[in-house]
Scaffold this active site. Sequence first.
Site, mmCIF file in Angstrom:
data_model
loop_
_atom_site.group_PDB
_atom_site.id
_atom_site.type_symbol
_atom_site.label_atom_id
_atom_site.label_comp_id
_atom_site.label_asym_id
_atom_site.label_seq_id
_atom_site.Cartn_x
_atom_site.Cartn_y
_atom_site.Cartn_z
ATOM 1 N N CYS A 25 -6.418 -5.284 -7.614
ATOM 2 C CA CYS A 25 -6.140 -4.753 -6.282
ATOM 3 C C CYS A 25 -5.652 -5.837 -5.327
ATOM 4 O O CYS A 25 -5.043 -5.522 -4.303
ATOM 5 C CB CYS A 25 -7.361 -4.031 -5.729
ATOM 6 S SG CYS A 25 -8.866 -5.002 -5.721
ATOM 7 N N HIS A 26 -5.860 -7.106 -5.656
ATOM 8 C CA HIS A 26 -5.381 -8.185 -4.786
ATOM 9 C C HIS A 26 -3.858 -8.242 -4.734
ATOM 10 O O HIS A 26 -3.288 -8.834 -3.822
ATOM 11 C CB HIS A 26 -5.948 -9.541 -5.238
ATOM 12 C CG HIS A 26 -5.510 -9.967 -6.598
ATOM 13 N ND1 HIS A 26 -6.093 -9.486 -7.755
ATOM 14 C CD2 HIS A 26 -4.524 -10.819 -6.994
ATOM 15 C CE1 HIS A 26 -5.503 -10.036 -8.799
ATOM 16 N NE2 HIS A 26 -4.545 -10.846 -8.361
ATOM 17 N N TYR B 44 0.846 -1.191 0.000
ATOM 18 C CA TYR B 44 0.000 0.000 0.000
ATOM 19 C C TYR B 44 0.885 1.246 0.000
ATOM 20 O O TYR B 44 0.629 2.203 -0.731
ATOM 21 C CB TYR B 44 -0.901 0.025 1.240
ATOM 22 C CG TYR B 44 -1.908 -1.091 1.310
ATOM 23 C CD1 TYR B 44 -3.087 -1.037 0.589
ATOM 24 C CD2 TYR B 44 -1.683 -2.200 2.123
ATOM 25 C CE1 TYR B 44 -4.024 -2.063 0.663
ATOM 26 C CE2 TYR B 44 -2.612 -3.223 2.199
ATOM 27 C CZ TYR B 44 -3.773 -3.152 1.471
ATOM 28 O OH TYR B 44 -4.689 -4.166 1.541
ATOM 29 N N ASN C 140 -12.707 -0.548 -5.073
ATOM 30 C CA ASN C 140 -12.509 -0.959 -6.467
ATOM 31 C C ASN C 140 -13.656 -1.873 -6.901
ATOM 32 O O ASN C 140 -13.794 -2.981 -6.381
ATOM 33 C CB ASN C 140 -11.171 -1.695 -6.600
ATOM 34 C CG ASN C 140 -10.917 -2.246 -7.992
ATOM 35 O OD1 ASN C 140 -11.578 -1.876 -8.958
ATOM 36 N ND2 ASN C 140 -9.957 -3.142 -8.094
ATOM 37 N N GLU D 97 -1.505 -16.847 -8.938
ATOM 38 C CA GLU D 97 -0.584 -16.103 -9.800
ATOM 39 C C GLU D 97 0.866 -16.485 -9.535
ATOM 40 O O GLU D 97 1.660 -16.580 -10.480
ATOM 41 C CB GLU D 97 -0.786 -14.598 -9.610
ATOM 42 C CG GLU D 97 -2.085 -14.103 -10.188
ATOM 43 C CD GLU D 97 -2.247 -12.602 -10.095
ATOM 44 O OE1 GLU D 97 -2.994 -12.070 -10.917
ATOM 45 O OE2 GLU D 97 -1.647 -11.956 -9.206
#
Length: 157
Positions: free
Chosen positions: A122-123, A93, A114, A148
């Site tokens: 945003c994850h 952040y 979002n 991912e």
Amino acid sequence: MLNMRYDYCMIYYFDSPFGTVSYDWNGKICSHIWLQEHDDRQAEHDDPVSLWLQHWFDGHAAPLPPLIPPATQFQAKMRPALLAIPAGETSTYGEIARQLGTSARAMGQALGANPLPLLIPCHRVVAADGIGGFACGLRWKKKLLQFEANLLTASTA
């Protein structure tokens, strides 16, 4: 940013490996995505959002489908910063906040608002000392980050 009127919306459902992804598609743009634990409704669609989701969960990059314009100037600045974080990687952040000239707390609040998780990733933004929050639930965030990371590991092996 833009004040646009949408005459109708259709909620579509996509069965992902982690639960149901539902989304609002009006035939031209996607305005919202919701991530649920599970849902009995399953359907296959060939709209741009469903095709993008299929590519993404198959581990392939695809151009984003048409999206609702950012609602605020800050969202307009935030989207490119989030899209610049590669799949399989994270940023904090604080790091994103510094890029955008804001505070980490303001960044977290904006990320929580979002409407397009997955599409605007945003994850991939985490706390300096842990995973941080996620409006769709930490279970989803952990699974998406692991998914991912596994794709990144597989592509470099």
